[in-house]
Design a protein around this motif. Structure first.
Motif, PDB file in Angstrom:
ATOM      1  N   ARG A  85     -12.400   2.069  -4.127  1.00  0.00           N
ATOM      2  CA  ARG A  85     -13.870   2.870  -4.521  1.00  0.00           C
ATOM      3  C   ARG A  85     -13.401   4.040  -5.358  1.00  0.00           C
ATOM      4  NH1 ARG A  85     -16.192   4.145   1.294  1.00  0.00           N
ATOM      5  NH2 ARG A  85     -18.185   4.320   0.004  1.00  0.00           N
ATOM      6  N   LYS A  86     -12.248   4.578  -5.114  1.00  0.00           N
ATOM      7  CA  LYS A  86     -11.828   5.843  -5.965  1.00  0.00           C
ATOM      8  C   LYS A  86     -11.854   5.189  -7.513  1.00  0.00           C
ATOM      9  CE  LYS A  86      -7.551   6.367  -6.851  1.00  0.00           C
ATOM     10  NZ  LYS A  86      -6.867   5.964  -8.076  1.00  0.00           N
ATOM     11  N   ASP A  87     -11.092   4.128  -7.526  1.00  0.00           N
ATOM     12  CA  ASP A  87     -10.904   3.414  -8.929  1.00  0.00           C
ATOM     13  C   ASP A  87     -12.029   3.116  -9.636  1.00  0.00           C
ATOM     14  OD1 ASP A  87      -7.541   2.237  -8.043  1.00  0.00           O
ATOM     15  OD2 ASP A  87      -7.916   4.194  -9.008  1.00  0.00           O
ATOM     16  N   ASP A 107      -5.953  -5.511  -8.067  1.00  0.00           N
ATOM     17  CA  ASP A 107      -4.818  -5.478  -7.259  1.00  0.00           C
ATOM     18  C   ASP A 107      -4.968  -5.100  -5.748  1.00  0.00           C
ATOM     19  OD1 ASP A 107      -3.106  -5.839  -9.210  1.00  0.00           O
ATOM     20  OD2 ASP A 107      -2.482  -3.577  -9.796  1.00  0.00           O
ATOM     21  N   HIS A 108      -5.943  -4.432  -5.531  1.00  0.00           N
ATOM     22  CA  HIS A 108      -6.346  -4.077  -4.236  1.00  0.00           C
ATOM     23  C   HIS A 108      -7.192  -4.996  -3.378  1.00  0.00           C
ATOM     24  CE1 HIS A 108      -4.329  -0.277  -5.070  1.00  0.00           C
ATOM     25  NE2 HIS A 108      -4.060  -0.178  -3.887  1.00  0.00           N
ATOM     26  N   ASP A 109      -8.294  -5.358  -4.095  1.00  0.00           N
ATOM     27  CA  ASP A 109      -9.401  -6.172  -3.777  1.00  0.00           C
ATOM     28  C   ASP A 109      -8.981  -7.789  -3.682  1.00  0.00           C
ATOM     29  OD1 ASP A 109     -12.189  -4.177  -4.544  1.00  0.00           O
ATOM     30  OD2 ASP A 109     -11.079  -4.228  -2.962  1.00  0.00           O
ATOM     31  N   ALA A 115     -11.986  13.109   0.820  1.00  0.00           N
ATOM     32  CA  ALA A 115     -11.980  14.307  -0.031  1.00  0.00           C
ATOM     33  C   ALA A 115     -11.321  13.668  -1.313  1.00  0.00           C
ATOM     34  CB  ALA A 115     -10.909  15.267   0.532  1.00  0.00           C
ATOM     35  N   TYR A 116     -10.440  12.601  -1.394  1.00  0.00           N
ATOM     36  CA  TYR A 116      -9.846  12.042  -2.527  1.00  0.00           C
ATOM     37  C   TYR A 116     -10.952  11.447  -3.229  1.00  0.00           C
ATOM     38  CZ  TYR A 116      -6.526   9.325  -5.505  1.00  0.00           C
ATOM     39  OH  TYR A 116      -5.727   8.881  -6.321  1.00  0.00           O
ATOM     40  N   VAL A 117     -11.686  10.252  -2.716  1.00  0.00           N
ATOM     41  CA  VAL A 117     -12.508   9.746  -3.100  1.00  0.00           C
ATOM     42  C   VAL A 117     -13.801  10.577  -3.752  1.00  0.00           C
ATOM     43  CG1 VAL A 117     -14.451   7.856  -2.578  1.00  0.00           C
ATOM     44  CG2 VAL A 117     -12.275   7.613  -1.239  1.00  0.00           C
ATOM     45  N   LEU A 134      -1.161  10.377  -9.923  1.00  0.00           N
ATOM     46  CA  LEU A 134       0.039  10.421 -10.345  1.00  0.00           C
ATOM     47  C   LEU A 134       0.914  10.775  -9.094  1.00  0.00           C
ATOM     48  CD1 LEU A 134      -0.016  12.206 -13.780  1.00  0.00           C
ATOM     49  CD2 LEU A 134       0.297   9.860 -13.347  1.00  0.00           C
ATOM     50  N   THR A 135       0.456  11.074  -7.879  1.00  0.00           N
ATOM     51  CA  THR A 135       1.508  10.855  -6.870  1.00  0.00           C
ATOM     52  C   THR A 135       2.446   9.501  -6.868  1.00  0.00           C
ATOM     53  OG1 THR A 135      -0.146  10.337  -5.409  1.00  0.00           O
ATOM     54  CG2 THR A 135       0.162  12.425  -5.326  1.00  0.00           C
ATOM     55  N   GLU A 136       1.947   8.583  -7.615  1.00  0.00           N
ATOM     56  CA  GLU A 136       2.612   7.361  -7.639  1.00  0.00           C
ATOM     57  C   GLU A 136       3.749   7.330  -8.414  1.00  0.00           C
ATOM     58  OE1 GLU A 136      -0.431   3.954  -7.965  1.00  0.00           O
ATOM     59  OE2 GLU A 136       0.773   3.455  -6.219  1.00  0.00           O
ATOM     60  N   GLY A 190       5.108  -7.385   2.950  1.00  0.00           N
ATOM     61  CA  GLY A 190       4.876  -8.021   1.459  1.00  0.00           C
ATOM     62  C   GLY A 190       4.093  -7.065   0.588  1.00  0.00           C
ATOM     63  N   TYR A 191       3.249  -6.092   1.420  1.00  0.00           N
ATOM     64  CA  TYR A 191       2.447  -4.985   0.555  1.00  0.00           C
ATOM     65  C   TYR A 191       3.345  -4.067  -0.106  1.00  0.00           C
ATOM     66  CZ  TYR A 191      -0.412  -1.378  -0.930  1.00  0.00           C
ATOM     67  OH  TYR A 191      -0.990  -0.599  -1.497  1.00  0.00           O
ATOM     68  N   PHE A 192       4.566  -3.693   0.792  1.00  0.00           N
ATOM     69  CA  PHE A 192       5.365  -2.710  -0.067  1.00  0.00           C
ATOM     70  C   PHE A 192       6.059  -3.332  -1.134  1.00  0.00           C
ATOM     71  CE2 PHE A 192       5.768  -1.357   4.658  1.00  0.00           C
ATOM     72  CZ  PHE A 192       4.530  -0.537   4.585  1.00  0.00           C
ATOM     73  N   PHE A 214      -3.481  18.942  -5.445  1.00  0.00           N
ATOM     74  CA  PHE A 214      -4.564  18.687  -4.559  1.00  0.00           C
ATOM     75  C   PHE A 214      -4.348  17.216  -3.960  1.00  0.00           C
ATOM     76  CE2 PHE A 214      -8.636  17.339  -2.744  1.00  0.00           C
ATOM     77  CZ  PHE A 214      -8.903  15.978  -3.280  1.00  0.00           C
ATOM     78  N   LYS A 215      -3.947  15.933  -4.724  1.00  0.00           N
ATOM     79  CA  LYS A 215      -3.461  14.819  -4.277  1.00  0.00           C
ATOM     80  C   LYS A 215      -2.434  14.917  -3.505  1.00  0.00           C
ATOM     81  CE  LYS A 215      -3.430  10.398  -3.883  1.00  0.00           C
ATOM     82  NZ  LYS A 215      -2.793   9.915  -4.954  1.00  0.00           N
ATOM     83  N   LEU A 216      -1.322  15.717  -3.533  1.00  0.00           N
ATOM     84  CA  LEU A 216      -0.269  15.871  -2.388  1.00  0.00           C
ATOM     85  C   LEU A 216      -0.747  16.478  -1.156  1.00  0.00           C
ATOM     86  CD1 LEU A 216       2.359  17.263  -5.147  1.00  0.00           C
ATOM     87  CD2 LEU A 216       2.525  15.047  -3.918  1.00  0.00           C
TER      88      LEU A 216
HETATM   89  O1  AHQ Z   1      -0.361   1.827  -1.654  1.00  0.00           O
HETATM   90  C1  AHQ Z   1      -0.851   2.803  -2.354  1.00  0.00           C
HETATM   91  C2  AHQ Z   1      -1.743   2.628  -3.207  1.00  0.00           C
HETATM   92  O2  AHQ Z   1      -2.168   1.619  -3.719  1.00  0.00           O
HETATM   93  C3  AHQ Z   1      -1.971   4.022  -4.138  1.00  0.00           C
HETATM   94  C4  AHQ Z   1      -3.162   4.170  -5.227  1.00  0.00           C
HETATM   95  C5  AHQ Z   1      -2.357   5.318  -5.799  1.00  0.00           C
HETATM   96  C6  AHQ Z   1      -3.537   6.239  -6.458  1.00  0.00           C
HETATM   97  O3  AHQ Z   1      -4.433   5.691  -7.021  1.00  0.00           O
HETATM   98  O4  AHQ Z   1      -3.539   7.276  -5.686  1.00  0.00           O
HETATM   99  N1  AHQ Z   1      -1.740   6.018  -4.863  1.00  0.00           N
HETATM  100  C7  AHQ Z   1      -1.235   5.288  -3.778  1.00  0.00           C
HETATM  101  C8  AHQ Z   1      -0.405   5.273  -2.930  1.00  0.00           C
HETATM  102  C9  AHQ Z   1       0.092   4.182  -2.116  1.00  0.00           C
HETATM  103  N2  AHQ Z   1       0.928   4.122  -1.048  1.00  0.00           N
HETATM  104  C10 AHQ Z   1       1.226   5.425  -0.828  1.00  0.00           C
HETATM  105  C11 AHQ Z   1       2.506   5.255   0.304  1.00  0.00           C
HETATM  106  O5  AHQ Z   1       3.271   6.021   0.655  1.00  0.00           O
HETATM  107  O6  AHQ Z   1       2.739   4.039   0.622  1.00  0.00           O
HETATM  108  C12 AHQ Z   1       1.665   6.157  -1.755  1.00  0.00           C
HETATM  109  C13 AHQ Z   1       0.366   6.667  -2.529  1.00  0.00           C
HETATM  110  C14 AHQ Z   1       0.661   7.516  -3.621  1.00  0.00           C
HETATM  111  O7  AHQ Z   1       1.629   8.004  -3.831  1.00  0.00           O
HETATM  112  O8  AHQ Z   1      -0.404   8.059  -4.067  1.00  0.00           O
END
Ligand code: AHQ
Length: 246
Positions: A60-62, A84-86, A128-130, A146-148, A175-177, A214-216
């Motif tokens: 939803r964010k994307d 990737d998510h859906d 808040a993020y969405v 960019l926290t990623e 598997g997700y990780f 903010f994202k942190l």
């Molecule tokens: O599983 C995670 C993920 O799909 C995303 C998307 C991305 C974003 O668009 O903000 N951030 C993110 C993150 C995922 N996993 C978190 C974790 O600790 O497993 C880390 C997180 C991120 O660092 O933003």
């Protein structure tokens, strides 16, 4: 002569973005206990069930970014994040992989999807993020992802540690990780390139730093809510007089 400080070079700007790793949620005590194998099954399940709310809201964010972004080339790459998510016809996707993580931890998929365990503080942080992505300029929403930059490390940490630290969790649940190690690397390459390209004045770069902070905050606050409920034994309303029976 302007008194405004000059813009950072792209490499200086990237270094400053990366310096915020020091505040990444890998350093939160909840994750530190997880990495040391000190979480009880209930504390792991609480994390999985609450992080599910984060996962199902990422598309939803994307989608909000896609709806705001007028640049076809950016959208052509950014839309992969939703797939990737859906998932699609070839891959069930990350949300499905997270439900398998839930089942591997002993959470039935119906319970996960019911979102009955989602804490108010987790909901507020994720919403808040969405809502930020919906309201902010799409460029800022790009920067907030960019926290990623720091995510592959935490995914690798789980893959390396959980099989021995949490042997009760079936390994197919991890598997997700595994998927995110490569997907996060690919996503953040695009997000970082866009951020370095789009934030070119010092004021804009300062704004990008504030957006990443903010994202942190979102990620840290999510774990604070979990700490109160699952570590401190202080879930919402724990100290209130008994609720009237319905
Ligand atoms: O599983 C995670 C993920 O799909 C995303 C998307 C991305 C974003 O668009 O903000 N951030 C993110 C993150 C995922 N996993 C978190 C974790 O600790 O497993 C880390 C997180 C991120 O660092 O933003």
């Amino acid at each position: 002569m302007s008194d405004a400080p000059g813009a950072w070079t792209p490499s200086e700007f990237e270094a400053r973005l990366r310096s915020l790793e020091r505040r990444y949620h890998i350093h939160h005590p909840y994750h530190q206990r997880m990495a040391r194998g000190e979480l009880t099954p209930a504390q792991v399940r609480g994390w999985v069930a609450n992080r599910f709310y984060y996962q199902v809201n990422i598309p939803r964010k994307d989608g909000a970014i896609l709806s705001s972004c007028p640049d076809r080339e950016v959208r052509r790459r950014w839309r992969q994040r939703i797939v990737d998510h859906d998932g699609d016809d070839t891959d069930p996707g990350g949300i499905e992989a997270w439900t398998r993580l839930g089942e591997a931890c002993g959470i039935p998929r119906e319970a996960l999807w019911s979102q009955e365990s989602v804490l108010p503080g987790v909901r507020f942080a994720v919403d808040a993020y969405v809502n930020f992505a919906r309201a902010a300029p799409w460029q800022e929403a790009v920067a907030s992802s960019l926290t990623e930059l720091f995510a592959p490390t935490i995914h690798r940490q789980r893959l390396a540690g959980w099989p021995t630290l949490y042997p009760w969790i079936a390994q197919e649940g991890l598997g997700y990780f595994q998927k995110r190690v490569s997907q996060a690397g690919r996503d953040v390459e695009h997000g970082l390139a866009l951020t370095l390209q789009l934030f070119t004045t010092r004021a804009a770069q300062d704004r990008a730093m504030a957006v990443l902070q903010f994202k942190l905050d979102v990620l840290w606050s999510l774990l604070d809510a979990l700490w109160m409920a699952y570590i401190a034994g202080m879930p919402p309303y724990f100290s209130c007089p008994d609720e009237p029976s319905p």
